[in-house]
Structures are given as C-alpha cells and as structure tokens.
Design an enzyme around this catalytic site. Structure first.
Site: not given
Ligand code: ZN
Ligand code: ZN
Length: 425
Positions: A98, A164
């Site tokens: 991401d 994440e």
């Molecule tokens: Zn980051």
């Molecule tokens: Zn990262």
C-alpha cells in the site's frame, strides 16, 4: 583427481548450491524487471485496502510463473504458494503493497500524479514508505525461485499484504486480518521473513536487530472527572486540569523510575489534552489521549498494569475520578533470536560482512509483528540511499526517494534466506 580434491569440490559445490552459476544468471536477468515493476507501481500507487490494480499485476505475474495464487485475501491481498521439487518445510516471505496520502514532490520520470480521496479530503497518493520496492523485490524473488524449483526443499509462500499503514477507519485490514483469514496455514508456515527499505541507509547495507526490533504501539484514552466551580473558588470544586497534570507527571515516572531502560526503550506520550472553555471556570472533566511504545512483552504488560493502577489512584488522591482505556494498535516486531542467529551467515554472504550491521531498536511500529506473534520471524532493513549521499529525506514525506540500485540485494537476501532455511531443515 584424488579423493581429497573430489571431497573438497563436493563440499564447495554443496556450499555454493544456493548461489551457483544458475542463480547468478537468474539474479542478473531479474534486476531490470524488478526496477521496471517498481517504477510502474511507484507511478500507480494505491491507498490501504484499495490496492486493486497493484494486486492484479502481482497475481498475473505469479500465475505466469506457474505459482498457485489466491487473491482477495484480507480484501486486496495476494498469496502465492510455490512447491519445491522435494518436500520439506514452508517459509513465508512478506511484502506490503500500500501507498500513503502524500503528494509526491520528486521530479522523476515515474513520479506519481495520482490523487484520491482520504477521510473525505482530496489527497495525493505516493509510495512514500517504499512499499513499491518491497512489492517489486518479492515479485523478483518469486521469479528467481520459480525458475529454480529443483533447488527448493519444501514450499515458499509469497504474501503480498495490503494496508500495512493501517486500514481506513471502520475497516479491518493488514497483517492482522491476513492472519485471521488463515494466511499462515495450509501449508503451515514454519518461519517468515520480511524486509523494509530504508531511505537513510546506504544502498548495499543490511541492518538488523535481534529481539524487539520495532515497538508495539498502543493508544490510550484517559477520562478525568472533577467538579465544576468558579475559577476564583477552587476549594468549591475539584480541578480536572490539575489532576491531568499530576497524571501526566505520574505516567512519566513509570518510564523514568520504574522501567529498566538499559534493557529496552519505552515511551509514553500524551498527545492531546482537552478540557475547559473559559479562563474563570474550573471545568468538570478532562480527556487525554496518547500512545505507548514498548519493545519487550514483559515491559509492555508491566507498563499497562502500572498505568491502569496509577491513573485512578492519582485522581482519587486529589478528590476526583479517572478511567483509562488502553488499546493495541500494533504488536512488537520481535525477531526470533535463534532464527536471526541461523540466518545471519546468509545475510553476511549476500551483503558482505561489513555491510551486515546491527542497529538500535526503532520506536516506530510495523504490522509484520502480527505474523511474528504466530511463527518465528526475521524482519530486517535494506539500504535505499543513493551511494555517495550522506543524507536523504525520511519516510512518509513528499521528497522521500529510494535508489533502484538497492533492490537487487533485497531479491538476493530473501531468495537465499529461503533456500538456506529450507535446505538446512
Ligand atoms: Zn510507513
Ligand atoms: Zn512501511
């Protein structure tokens, strides 16, 4: 050739099995592709839980290699399983995919001009944490390993993880959801490896820490209840602002007086305090929010326990009341010490001994920790700063930049770690 020479050759060839001539060719051939993939992903970044195009590219690549692919894991995640030619253990490799709501300021041929909406606001989208490099590196590892299945004893599971940086409010996502959806099962994962590119570590360098490498992040909310009165007559009320000040003071003494800081770092930060409306009114209540960072499971438990004890007691001492609620955000990125010891020779072989360096703990957090809570894992840092530079922009900023020439070492490291782990088992 006499027997001693033959034995010697056999040993050399066994030792070099992972890095034989085929592997060198494979690395050489894949580097250009990895850089191309990285630039394409960089130019087309997608926010957490919205990584649709990125996931499609990954899935198509894995399928083209003959790898079994599962899509839609934890929303947009892609998982591939490569079976080696002989049975054995299963190692998992993870890349997060991401991007972040940041307008890119770099002048690059592959600069991101993508915009999107985040929390109702128009934002730029940029791979400002380098997850584009992680994705491309793992695609490269998959290609090298898929073409060298004869060298694999067991299975390699490729985990391309969404979100994440955290799913949007109200949504689940990231490593925690992947674990919940069974990504570490069938085949059951015996160990997991992952890396993070670093813009301030020179290309060619790998840094690691055994044990707690990155912190557990928790958030907390404290509600203080006092008694409202005129600002000129504090004796007629109970001052929640004063109680808040005492609580903040008390929380910091948990760090400075009760925590063994030579063992690991720990942080308590009150990031917001809200109370009162007017200069001459003692308000009725106060609210504080903050974060806790710990690198050791016992310290984390102790800190939480002491905060829960102290907050209501301090309020009581001053005639008020207070409650505290602590919530987990991310766990400790805990590098299993035995696994680190076992894999260190591999890192030293691929990066060189002087380029394989230990580093201090980081009080930032990483959701790779959720995989490590389930199975032994090793998460390390890969240099991405242009050779010769001495400084560069940090992660999550508009000028953040990673030098492509650092990516191949990431491919080599994860590939060789997988082969060495499986073939030794
Ligand atoms: Zn980051
Ligand atoms: Zn990262």
């Amino acid at each position: 050739m006499n027997k001693i020479i033959l034995t010697g050759l056999f040993l050399v060839s066994t030792f070099c099995m992972a890095q034989g001539p085929n592997m060198e060719d494979a690395y050489k051939n894949v580097e250009k592709k990895v850089i191309e993939w990285r630039r394409d992903i960089h130019q087309n970044p997608e926010l957490s839980n919205r990584e649709f195009k990125t996931a499609a590219k990954i899935a198509a690549h894995l399928k083209s290699l003959g790898i079994d692919v599962q899509t839609g894991v934890a929303h947009t995640g892609v998982v591939g399983v490569l079976k080696g030619n002989s049975p054995g253990k299963t190692v998992a490799l993870r890349a997060d995919i991401d991007a972040l709501p940041v307008y890119e300021r770099n002048d690059l041929p592959y600069k991101s001009n993508v915009t999107s909406e985040f929390l109702g606001e128009k934002v730029g989208v940029m791979h400002a944490c380098g997850h584009d490099t992680h994705t491309a590196i793992l695609m490269g590892v998959a290609e090298v390993l898929a073409k060298n299945k004869d060298k694999i004893k067991g299975n390699v599971k490729f985990i391309f993880q969404p979100a994440e940086e955290g799913p949007p409010p109200g949504e689940e996502g990231g490593a925690l959801l992947m674990v919940k959806e069974g990504v570490l099962k069938n085949p059951d994962v015996d160990a997991i490896f992952g890396l993070h590119i670093n813009s301030q570590t020179p290309v060619g360098v790998i840094r690691y820490k055994s044990g707690g490498a990155m912190a557990a992040a928790q958030s907390f909310t404290i509600n203080v209840k006092g008694k409202q009165s005129h600002g000129s007559q504090p004796w007629a009320g109970v001052d929640p602002i004063l109680i808040s000040a005492k609580i903040i003071d008390g929380l910091q003494t948990i760090i400075s007086r009760e925590t063994e800081l030579t063992q690991e770092a720990a942080v308590i930060t009150v990031g917001k305090i809200k109370s009162g409306v007017r200069f001459n009114i003692i308000p009725e209540s106060a609210e504080m929010i903050g974060t806790i960072r710990t690198l050791d499971y016992d310290m984390k438990a102790k800190l939480n326990k002491r905060m829960e004890e102290m907050v209501p007691m301090i309020a009581k001492a001053y005639g008020g009341e207070a409650t505290i609620e602590i919530r987990d955000a991310t766990d400790i990125t805990y590098n299993n010490p035995e696994l680190v010891t076992a894999m260190l020779p591999t890192l030293q072989r691929v990066a060189g001994e002087s380029n394989t360096q230990t580093q201090k703990a980081i009080t930032g957090a990483e959701d790779f920790s959720y995989f490590q809570r389930e199975v032994p894992g090793f998460f390390f840092f890969l240099g991405g700063m242009t050779p010769g530079n001495t400084e560069s922009f940090p992660h999550h900023t508009p000028d953040f930049l990673i030098d492509d020439s650092g990516l191949l070492l990431g491919v080599r490291a994860l590939t060789e770690m997988s082969l060495d782990y499986l073939n030794r088992s």
